[in-house]
Design a protein around this motif. Sequence first.
Motif, short mmCIF file in Angstrom:
data_model
loop_
_atom_site.label_atom_id
_atom_site.label_comp_id
_atom_site.label_asym_id
_atom_site.label_seq_id
_atom_site.Cartn_x
_atom_site.Cartn_y
_atom_site.Cartn_z
N PRO A 113 65.39 47.81 18.51
CA PRO A 113 64.15 48.28 19.58
C PRO A 113 64.51 47.68 20.67
CG PRO A 113 63.51 47.91 17.25
CD PRO A 113 65.02 47.34 17.29
N ARG A 147 66.84 50.05 15.19
CA ARG A 147 65.41 51.02 14.92
C ARG A 147 65.44 51.97 13.91
NH1 ARG A 147 68.36 52.87 19.55
NH2 ARG A 147 69.32 55.00 19.20
N ARG A 151 56.12 41.60 20.41
CA ARG A 151 55.82 40.18 19.40
C ARG A 151 54.53 39.60 20.02
NH1 ARG A 151 59.27 39.08 15.34
NH2 ARG A 151 61.19 40.13 15.41
N THR A 156 55.29 47.71 16.26
CA THR A 156 56.77 48.65 16.63
C THR A 156 56.15 49.76 16.88
OG1 THR A 156 58.14 47.01 15.17
CG2 THR A 156 59.05 49.25 15.82
N GLU A 199 59.70 46.93 20.32
CA GLU A 199 59.20 45.96 19.55
C GLU A 199 58.31 44.84 20.26
OE1 GLU A 199 61.18 44.48 15.73
OE2 GLU A 199 61.14 42.44 17.04
N THR A 252 53.55 41.52 15.01
CA THR A 252 54.50 42.23 15.68
C THR A 252 54.00 43.75 15.54
OG1 THR A 252 56.39 40.88 14.84
CG2 THR A 252 56.99 43.08 15.38
#
Length: 274
Positions: free
Chosen positions: A171, A93, A269, A258, A267, A256
Motif C-alpha cells: 500500500p 495490497r 498508521r 487501510t 496505509e 492502522t
Amino acid sequence: MQHWTPRLLPYLAAAAIGILPAAAGAQSLSDIMAAEMLPGWRTAEGRHMAALRIDLAPGWKTYWRAPGDAGVPPVFDWQGSENLRGVEVHWPRPEVFRLNGMQTIGYSRQLVLPVEVLPRDPGAPVRLTANVDLGVCNTVCVPATVSVAADLPVRGGTADPAIRAALDAAPESPRQAGVQALGCRIEPMADGLRVTAVIDMPRLPGRAETAVLEPGDPDIWVSEAATRREGGRLVATSEMVAPDGLPFFLDRSRLTITVIGQGRAVEIRGCPAL
C-alpha cells in the motif's frame, strides 16, 4: 447489540459459509495449494529479504492479516529457525471479495509475502523455518498448515523479481496517496468503542473504496467499516469490542487504517483526534 468473542468468530463464520474441515476430504490440499520459501538476498543493512510464496488453484483464495469476519488470518510460527532475532512481514495490497453478503479480504491465484529477517549474528547464515496456519477458500474453505524452510546465506542470493514485485505492491504511504488531513473520533458504546476516521484524500480507483480499521490488538473484534464519501473526504466507521465486552483504552498511535481501491491501496498508521 450482540457481539461474539473474537476467538469464536472464525468458527461461526465457518458454519455460515461452509468452512468445514471435512471439505478437505473431497479434495487434497496439494490439489488446492503449494507453498515454498523464496530465499531472496541479504540487504546492505545486514538483514535478509526472503518471501513465502503460496500458489493457489483457480478459484481459490487465502487471507490478509485483517480478513473480515468470514476469513481466517494467517498465524506464523518461526520456532525451529536458527540465528533468528526477528521477522517483519511486508503485506502486499490485498483484494476485496464478497460472497453471500460477507466481505473478506485476501489474495487469489498467488501470494508472494515478503519477510524481512533480522539475524542474531549478521555475519552468519540463517536457517528460516516457518509453520503457517491459514485458511484457503473457494465455495468451501479448508484450514491448512504449511511448513516451509530455506537457508539464507550471508553472501550470494539474488534480488528475486517476484519478491521485488510484491514489495512494490505494498500500500502507498499517506503522502504518496495525497492524504491532506486525518482525524479520528472515538465514542464509547456499552460493550466497546465506535471509531470514525475522516480522511481528506483523493478517491481511489474502482466502484467503491473499502476501509479497514485495525486497533493493534488481535483480540479486539472489529466490525466491517461503514464507508462513505463526503466530497473530498472519506469517512469510515467501525465498532470495536474487547473480549470482556467492556469499553477499553484505544492507543491512537497503534491504530492502522487501510483504504483499498482497484489496484491501489493506502496505509495510514496512527490517527489524531478530530
